[in-house]
Design a protein around this motif. Structure first.
Motif, short mmCIF file in Angstrom:
data_model
loop_
_atom_site.label_atom_id
_atom_site.label_comp_id
_atom_site.label_asym_id
_atom_site.label_seq_id
_atom_site.Cartn_x
_atom_site.Cartn_y
_atom_site.Cartn_z
N LYS A 1 45.55 6.91 36.95
CA LYS A 1 44.04 7.53 36.91
C LYS A 1 43.79 8.16 38.39
CE LYS A 1 42.06 4.60 33.21
NZ LYS A 1 41.07 4.05 33.18
N ARG B 1 35.33 7.21 41.67
CA ARG B 1 35.80 7.58 40.07
C ARG B 1 35.72 8.95 39.82
NH1 ARG B 1 32.90 2.73 37.05
NH2 ARG B 1 31.97 4.77 36.33
N ASN C 1 35.20 10.98 36.28
CA ASN C 1 34.66 10.79 35.03
C ASN C 1 34.57 12.42 34.30
OD1 ASN C 1 34.86 8.00 34.77
ND2 ASN C 1 32.59 7.77 35.11
N VAL C 2 35.11 12.66 32.98
CA VAL C 2 34.35 13.79 32.35
C VAL C 2 33.37 13.52 31.57
CG1 VAL C 2 35.35 15.46 30.65
CG2 VAL C 2 37.03 14.46 32.24
N GLU C 3 32.19 14.21 31.60
CA GLU C 3 30.98 14.14 30.86
C GLU C 3 31.24 14.17 29.43
OE1 GLU C 3 27.27 15.71 32.14
OE2 GLU C 3 27.81 15.86 34.18
N ARG D 1 34.85 9.35 26.66
CA ARG D 1 34.65 7.84 27.34
C ARG D 1 35.93 7.74 28.12
NH1 ARG D 1 32.60 3.75 23.06
NH2 ARG D 1 30.69 5.17 22.60
N TYR D 2 36.93 8.58 28.13
CA TYR D 2 38.26 7.96 28.68
C TYR D 2 38.69 8.64 29.90
CZ TYR D 2 38.72 6.37 24.06
OH TYR D 2 38.42 5.94 22.61
N GLY D 3 37.85 9.68 30.54
CA GLY D 3 38.27 10.22 31.66
C GLY D 3 39.65 11.08 31.68
N LYS E 1 41.44 9.33 41.68
CA LYS E 1 40.40 8.89 42.52
C LYS E 1 40.00 10.33 43.09
CE LYS E 1 41.58 4.40 42.91
NZ LYS E 1 41.61 3.17 44.02
#
Length: 67
Positions: free
Chosen positions: A43, A17, A19-21, A24-26, A45
């Motif tokens: 999205k 996955r 994710n952006v720190e 919440r939404y990436g 990967k």
């Protein structure tokens, strides 16, 4: 999906996955279409090389972007 590292040719670990720190939404990849509801999005990967740490991003829904 089997992927080989572009740097060292080792087999990469896929389906990680992204994710952006602090968010919440990436992140999303979006292609704007010509109509009101014709946008295509996916999205991303990641695939990670366990040998050298190289990271590659990809999407599973790439067929939708061929228009």
């Amino acid at each position: 999906m089997r992927m080989k590292c572009n740097q060292c040719q080792s087999e990469m670990i896929a389906d990680c996955r992204v994710n952006v720190e602090g968010a919440r939404y990436g992140i999303k990849i979006i292609k704007k279409g010509k109509g009101l509801f014709s946008n295509v999005s996916a999205k991303p990967k990641a695939a990670v090389c366990p040998n050298c740490g190289y990271v590659s991003f990809y999407i599973d829904e790439y067929e939708q972007f061929k228009q």
